[in-house]
Design an enzyme around this catalytic site. Structure first.
Site, PDB file in Angstrom:
ATOM      1  N   LYS A  32       0.903  -1.543   0.008  1.00  0.00           N
ATOM      2  CA  LYS A  32       0.295  -0.031  -0.138  1.00  0.00           C
ATOM      3  C   LYS A  32       1.099   1.850   0.309  1.00  0.00           C
ATOM      4  O   LYS A  32       0.575   2.230  -1.005  1.00  0.00           O
ATOM      5  CB  LYS A  32      -0.971  -0.151   1.352  1.00  0.00           C
ATOM      6  CG  LYS A  32      -1.575   0.555   1.335  1.00  0.00           C
ATOM      7  CD  LYS A  32      -2.964   0.949   2.404  1.00  0.00           C
ATOM      8  CE  LYS A  32      -3.853  -0.293   2.509  1.00  0.00           C
ATOM      9  NZ  LYS A  32      -5.158   0.036   3.226  1.00  0.00           N
ATOM     10  N   ARG A 103      -3.483   2.796   8.861  1.00  0.00           N
ATOM     11  CA  ARG A 103      -3.912   1.533   7.681  1.00  0.00           C
ATOM     12  C   ARG A 103      -2.715   1.174   8.187  1.00  0.00           C
ATOM     13  O   ARG A 103      -1.390   1.031   7.338  1.00  0.00           O
ATOM     14  CB  ARG A 103      -4.231   1.798   6.619  1.00  0.00           C
ATOM     15  CG  ARG A 103      -5.556   2.323   6.011  1.00  0.00           C
ATOM     16  CD  ARG A 103      -6.008   2.518   4.497  1.00  0.00           C
ATOM     17  NE  ARG A 103      -7.412   3.508   5.029  1.00  0.00           N
ATOM     18  CZ  ARG A 103      -7.886   3.837   4.386  1.00  0.00           C
ATOM     19  NH1 ARG A 103      -7.464   5.341   4.741  1.00  0.00           N
ATOM     20  NH2 ARG A 103      -9.168   4.043   4.063  1.00  0.00           N
ATOM     21  N   GLY A 112      -8.125  -6.993   4.358  1.00  0.00           N
ATOM     22  CA  GLY A 112      -9.079  -6.914   6.274  1.00  0.00           C
ATOM     23  C   GLY A 112      -8.485  -7.648   7.531  1.00  0.00           C
ATOM     24  O   GLY A 112      -9.256  -8.049   8.316  1.00  0.00           O
ATOM     25  N   MET A 114      -5.655  -6.850   9.275  1.00  0.00           N
ATOM     26  CA  MET A 114      -5.195  -6.594   9.948  1.00  0.00           C
ATOM     27  C   MET A 114      -6.163  -5.019  10.128  1.00  0.00           C
ATOM     28  O   MET A 114      -7.146  -4.832   9.464  1.00  0.00           O
ATOM     29  CB  MET A 114      -3.188  -5.659   9.062  1.00  0.00           C
ATOM     30  CG  MET A 114      -2.689  -7.498   9.278  1.00  0.00           C
ATOM     31  SD  MET A 114      -0.975  -6.655   8.627  1.00  0.00           S
ATOM     32  CE  MET A 114      -0.978  -6.419   7.272  1.00  0.00           C
ATOM     33  N   ARG A 376      -3.587  -1.460  -5.898  1.00  0.00           N
ATOM     34  CA  ARG A 376      -2.789  -2.903  -6.128  1.00  0.00           C
ATOM     35  C   ARG A 376      -3.133  -3.623  -7.154  1.00  0.00           C
ATOM     36  O   ARG A 376      -4.200  -3.711  -7.536  1.00  0.00           O
ATOM     37  CB  ARG A 376      -3.226  -3.620  -4.399  1.00  0.00           C
ATOM     38  CG  ARG A 376      -4.824  -3.786  -4.233  1.00  0.00           C
ATOM     39  CD  ARG A 376      -4.744  -3.913  -3.188  1.00  0.00           C
ATOM     40  NE  ARG A 376      -6.360  -4.836  -2.937  1.00  0.00           N
ATOM     41  CZ  ARG A 376      -6.464  -4.553  -1.564  1.00  0.00           C
ATOM     42  NH1 ARG A 376      -6.163  -4.669  -0.127  1.00  0.00           N
ATOM     43  NH2 ARG A 376      -8.391  -5.175  -1.629  1.00  0.00           N
ATOM     44  N   HIS A 490     -16.269  -8.092   1.918  1.00  0.00           N
ATOM     45  CA  HIS A 490     -15.732  -8.230   2.582  1.00  0.00           C
ATOM     46  C   HIS A 490     -15.372 -10.134   1.778  1.00  0.00           C
ATOM     47  O   HIS A 490     -14.779 -10.520   1.357  1.00  0.00           O
ATOM     48  CB  HIS A 490     -15.313  -8.455   3.907  1.00  0.00           C
ATOM     49  CG  HIS A 490     -14.985  -9.569   4.522  1.00  0.00           C
ATOM     50  ND1 HIS A 490     -15.005 -11.044   4.742  1.00  0.00           N
ATOM     51  CD2 HIS A 490     -13.368  -9.229   4.886  1.00  0.00           C
ATOM     52  CE1 HIS A 490     -13.468 -11.423   5.374  1.00  0.00           C
ATOM     53  NE2 HIS A 490     -12.631 -10.704   5.123  1.00  0.00           N
ATOM     54  N   SER A 798      15.167 -41.877  -7.123  1.00  0.00           N
ATOM     55  CA  SER A 798      13.728 -41.318  -7.784  1.00  0.00           C
ATOM     56  C   SER A 798      13.859 -40.744  -6.155  1.00  0.00           C
ATOM     57  O   SER A 798      13.600 -41.358  -4.938  1.00  0.00           O
ATOM     58  CB  SER A 798      12.782 -41.973  -7.880  1.00  0.00           C
ATOM     59  OG  SER A 798      11.260 -41.077  -7.337  1.00  0.00           O
ATOM     60  N   CYS A 865       9.592 -37.917  -6.450  1.00  0.00           N
ATOM     61  CA  CYS A 865       7.591 -38.170  -6.415  1.00  0.00           C
ATOM     62  C   CYS A 865       7.272 -38.113  -5.476  1.00  0.00           C
ATOM     63  O   CYS A 865       6.087 -38.948  -5.389  1.00  0.00           O
ATOM     64  CB  CYS A 865       7.978 -39.650  -7.278  1.00  0.00           C
ATOM     65  SG  CYS A 865       8.966 -41.003  -5.878  1.00  0.00           S
ATOM     66  N   TYR A 885      13.563 -34.918 -13.521  1.00  0.00           N
ATOM     67  CA  TYR A 885      12.072 -34.771 -13.285  1.00  0.00           C
ATOM     68  C   TYR A 885      10.841 -34.413 -12.052  1.00  0.00           C
ATOM     69  O   TYR A 885      11.742 -34.661 -10.773  1.00  0.00           O
ATOM     70  CB  TYR A 885      11.151 -35.702 -14.273  1.00  0.00           C
ATOM     71  CG  TYR A 885      11.278 -37.004 -14.271  1.00  0.00           C
ATOM     72  CD1 TYR A 885      10.030 -37.664 -12.462  1.00  0.00           C
ATOM     73  CD2 TYR A 885      12.621 -38.090 -13.800  1.00  0.00           C
ATOM     74  CE1 TYR A 885      10.678 -38.719 -12.136  1.00  0.00           C
ATOM     75  CE2 TYR A 885      12.878 -38.504 -13.071  1.00  0.00           C
ATOM     76  CZ  TYR A 885      11.821 -39.180 -12.434  1.00  0.00           C
ATOM     77  OH  TYR A 885      11.392 -40.507 -11.708  1.00  0.00           O
TER      78      TYR A 885
END
Length: 909
Positions: A32, A103, A112, A114, A376, A490, A798, A865, A885
């Site tokens: 912000k 704020r 919402g 904080m 934002r 909200h 693996s 995996c 992979y």
């Protein structure tokens, strides 16, 4: 903590088209604060103010209130003086008071989560000065009432004492509304507002024993500290944990001059989006209220109006409002204040092009002047995320790499969720209509309180409106339904951020929290009754509606093609059935990294033969039982090989301890004894014999195969014969046989010998051959350390990170839930190591194993995996480690493909 007093800037100013900071400083100024500075610098009309950095929050947590106030006092006082100069008002003055907002502002958007305090600086004298200066006594007293209510809740702890209680200030207001026979806050008279101020102060004194502070500087320091404290409040901590944000980031504090949307009918406030946050459509949209402050829009207490004519018409159609009523009672901003709309429309275009992303903006109109309070990157659904990125790419605003990096990997999961089956939807009964706040299909049992969201397996949270306190329940519930609020309430904003189905503003709902009932047109629905939500249309449906798998294509398919262009690491799937294999292949799997053969033995027609094998007293008897299992397992492998035609399939030999397959209930033991023509006691004795104190470290994996080599031989025969059978049909099979739980090279050698010997026998029998690999699962820490020796014998590795994590930490996966949440909350661990790979410990073993294995076999193929194979941070770690992979569940494949591409791109920028 080292404090560089006097050398470090802790407060950054913005306003009047200048700023100390910019949008690249979000880690220091929070999202912000960084955006306020950036907007101010590019000429957007932003009320002047200043930002206290996130580092001060960290200092506060280490040093405490008094020390931190002393550190920033001088900078804050000078910054307040700067606001006074720009606004022509004086902080604390009774004639011409400067009022400010305080704020929070983390580096990422946490809507919402904080605390915020508005109208700070008012007291019994200043309110009179404000009334005189603005010539609007009602506005002044309404602002004072709001300030006491907000400050009392945020700073002085005036919160509901239980979930069944309402806000103490709301209770006072509801009592007055009932007494005066009015419904809306805007209907309060000046005397009503003065009475509320007195009653609010009295309630604070009774509850806290303190008088409401009248000194504006005391008010300011109290609010700043409250915002710092809210970083570690329950809501913020839960939200951080949900998204994996570190606790040591801290929050900035933004102090800004107040501008007012509640000064009369030429004032207002609203929230808007440069594109549709639900669908991604390139349409400017949003909501506003006349004569209101920002909290009124998101709280959902009043029905908001639409920004644009188009939005207003769409909303009216959904709400079944006639055109004349819409124009008279709910006109769009475009129709009501065309010049203000044109200015707002110009700014939204400037800001989207500047940030090159969809923007979520807050604005206030004060006496006909437009102010932009915040911008934002907007929260959006998974579908909107993909569409917006691909549209921006086609529009030339971003390039391919930026489009890929714009994706939040886990949000792709939303696109793969089921949707309502069309025929079932046609038969469904719609009982109410609301706003399609967040798309999706949800069906579940009604609950009315966030604390009850886990009461049933599937729940729909039904509320008049949600608040930040409901976050945990919203996260658990399958869907969210509110009677009040709009598309920017909200509930709507948070649900979209979660990818949760949500319908807001369903005004026909009559909710009784005390009786836990929902009434619609005379029909009563109770806690536990089934309802369904169509978040794409806003329809609230009675009962349970069948769902089906979504059809994917278009932008999603284009995005997946882009990932293939940039990623280097392959993505395979964990699949135990042909159906799973086909699903995975449709999502782009490039082979199977893990087939767990034990899952095949639990089906009813097989478990009997499996138990006979386990209970056998001789090798001959064991082989006879295995002969029954052979054709079943061979058929399974044929189905999987066919589904993965031409791709590698890694099959893990039997892994779990045998006690998992034997019956533990008396009735089942009796049945088995009768089938095998043996005594019940013999069955009981065998079950007891197999029981182990710590089976996860006991007789399992390769230890089982080396003890009972005939099991390994049978499974090898099933694999090789299945591959040969399919070869005859022209289907290409690439089997990779994986030996589990190896800790010594000799364990591997013995199993490898059985596998290769069995394969040679089959090749001679069939007079035909296929190529196959034999490798091992690295899941024992010793195996990672001995990888250079094991790699001399193994064709591939693996990493099984589930067991590797368990053994490295010494945590039982089955019991860790008792303490892991507490460890994370206290900061002992940053994340659950079974969900996100522990790079410092387990990750080092993966690196060591990979490096040592390739030191003796440079071309060694290495995969991973475990469950981490589909978790974004873990996939990125695997890429950076040089793993060939990752393998994950079918529905995580698109996520893994995206992260693999993002990881590759990050190394080039």
């Amino acid at each position: 903590m080292e404090v560089l007093e006097g050398l470090k800037t802790r407060v950054y100013r913005f306003g009047n088209k200048t700023a100390d900071g910019n949008s690249k400083m979000r880690n220091l100024l929070g999202g912000k604060g960084a955006n306020l500075a950036e907007m101010s610098a590019i000429g957007i009309p932003v009320p002047p103010g200043f930002t206290i950095t996130t580092e001060v929050c960290t200092e506060y947590n280490a040093l405490g209130k008094e020390a931190v106030i002393e550190l920033i006092k001088d900078e804050v006082e000078k910054s307040i003086a700067s606001i006074e100069e720009q606004m022509g008002t004086i902080f604390g003055d009774k004639e011409n008071p400067l009022l400010i907002s305080v704020r929070s502002g983390a580096r990422v958007s946490m809507p919402g989560m904080m605390d915020t305090v508005l109208n700070l600086g008012l007291n019994d004298e200043a309110v009179l000065g404000l009334a005189k200066r603005t010539k609007n006594e009602k506005f002044a007293w309404d602002s004072y009432r709001r300030f006491i209510q907000m400050y009392g809740g945020v700073v002085l702890g005036m919160k509901p004492e239980s979930k069944d209680d309402i806000d103490p200030f709301e209770e006072i207001m509801e009592h007055l509304k009932h007494k005066r026979s009015i419904e809306l806050d805007t209907e309060f008279t000046i005397q009503d507002l003065q009475d509320l101020v007195y009653d609010f102060k009295d309630a604070i004194k009774k509850r806290t024993g303190q008088d409401f502070p009248t000194d504006p500087w005391d008010q300011l320091w109290g609010a700043i500290i409250a915002v710092f404290n809210s970083w570690n409040g329950d809501r913020a901590v839960y939200y951080r944990n949900m998204h994996g944000y570190p606790a040591d980031w801290g929050t900035a504090v933004n102090v800004q001059a107040m501008v007012y949307g509640n000064m009369g009918d030429n004032s207002g406030t609203g929230v808007c989006f440069t594109r549709d946050a639900g669908t991604g459509e390139n349409v400017f949209n949003g909501e506003y209220l006349i004569n209101a402050q920002g909290e009124d829009v998101v709280a959902g207490v009043r029905t908001p109006q639409q920004i644009t004519k188009l939005g207003s018409k769409r909303w009216a159609e959904l709400a079944k409002i006639e055109e004349n009523d819409r124009l008279n009672d709910f006109p769009s901003l475009e129709e009501l204040m065309p010049s203000i709309f044109d200015e707002l429309n110009r700014y939204q275009d400037i800001l989207e092009k500047h940030y090159r992303d969809m923007q979520d903006m807050e604005f206030t109109i004060q006496n006909g002047k437009l102010w932009i309070l915040q911008t934002r990157n907007g929260k959006r659904t998974g579908a909107a995320m993909v569409k917006i990125a691909m549209d921006l790419l086609r529009e030339g605003m971003i390039n391919e790499k930026e489009a890929i990096l714009m994706m939040e990997p886990n949000k792709l999961d939303e696109l793969l969720h089921p949707v309502f089956e069309p025929n079932a939807l046609k038969r469904a009964k719609t009982i109410a209509q609301g706003l399609p706040a967040s798309p999706g299909a949800a069906t579940g049992k009604i609950v009315f309180f966030a604390d009850d969201a886990d009461k049933y397996r599937n729940t729909i949270l039904v509320r008049m409106e949600t608040s930040p306190e409901d976050l945990k329940g919203m996260n658990i519930a399958k869907g969210i339904l509110t009677a009040r609020g709009g598309m920017t309430s909200h509930a709507a904003v948070v649900a979209r951020g979660m990818g949760k189905c949500c319908i807001s503003g369903a005004g026909a709902l009559k909710i009784n929290y005390k009786n836990r009932t929902l009434t619609v047109d005379g029909n009563v629905y109770h806690d536990g009754d089934w309802i369904s939500l169509n978040g794409s249309t806003g329809n609230v449906i009675e009962g349970k509606v069948e769902t089906m798998e979504p059809k994917l294509g278009g932008d999603f398919a284009e995005l997946m093609q882009l990932t293939n262009k940039y990623r280097k690491m392959k993505v395979r799937t964990n699949a135990d059935t042909p159906r799973d294999a086909k699903t995975a292949r449709s999502f782009g799997a490039e082979g199977i990294g893990l087939t767990r053969t034990e899952h095949m033995f639990f089906e009813l027609d097989r478990i009997k033969a499996m138990r006979e094998m386990i209970l056998a007293d001789t090798v001959k008897e064991r082989k006879q039982a295995l002969e029954e299992l052979l054709p079943m397992q061979r058929a399974d492998f044929e189905g999987i090989f066919e589904a993965m035609d031409g791709m590698s399939v890694t099959i893990r030999l039997l892994d779990p301890p045998l006690h998992e397959f034997v019956p533990h209930q008396l009735a089942t033991q009796k049945e088995l004894a009768e089938d095998m023509h043996i005594s019940l006691q013999a069955v009981k004795n065998k079950v007891a014999e197999l029981e182990e104190f710590n089976p996860m470290l006991g007789h399992r994996g390769c230890r089982l195969g080396n003890t009972y080599p005939e099991i390994t031989a049978m499974q090898t025969r099933a694999i090789i014969e299945a591959a040969l059978n399919l070869k005859e049909r022209g289907i290409v099979c690439k089997p990779e046989i994986m030996i589990p739980l190896v800790g010594t090279v000799r364990e591997f050698e013995v199993q490898d010998g059985i596998i290769r010997e069995t394969a040679e026998i089959i090749f001679k029998e069939r007079n035909e051959r296929i190529d196959f690999l034999v490798g091992t699962m690295i899941e024992v820490p010793r195996a990672a350390l001995m990888a250079d020796i094991i790699a001399k014998k193994a064709d591939f590795f693996s990493f099984g990170t589930n067991d590797l994590t368990q053994m490295t930490f010494g945590y039982s996966r089955d019991d860790a839930s008792k303490f892991l949440p507490i460890y994370i909350e206290k900061g002992i661990l940053k994340a659950d190591p079974f969900e996100v790979i522990d790079e410092e410990g387990v990750g080092q073993l993966v690196k060591i194993g990979t490096e040592r294995g390739r030191s003796t076999k440079p071309n060694l193929k290495v995969g991973l995996c475990g469950e981490h194979g589909g978790e974004p941070a873990s996939v990125e770690f695997c890429y950076n480690t040089g793993i060939d992979y990752v393998s994950c569940s079918p529905y995580r494949i698109p996520i893994a493909r995206l992260v693999a591409a993002q990881a590759a791109i990050k190394t080039t920028i």
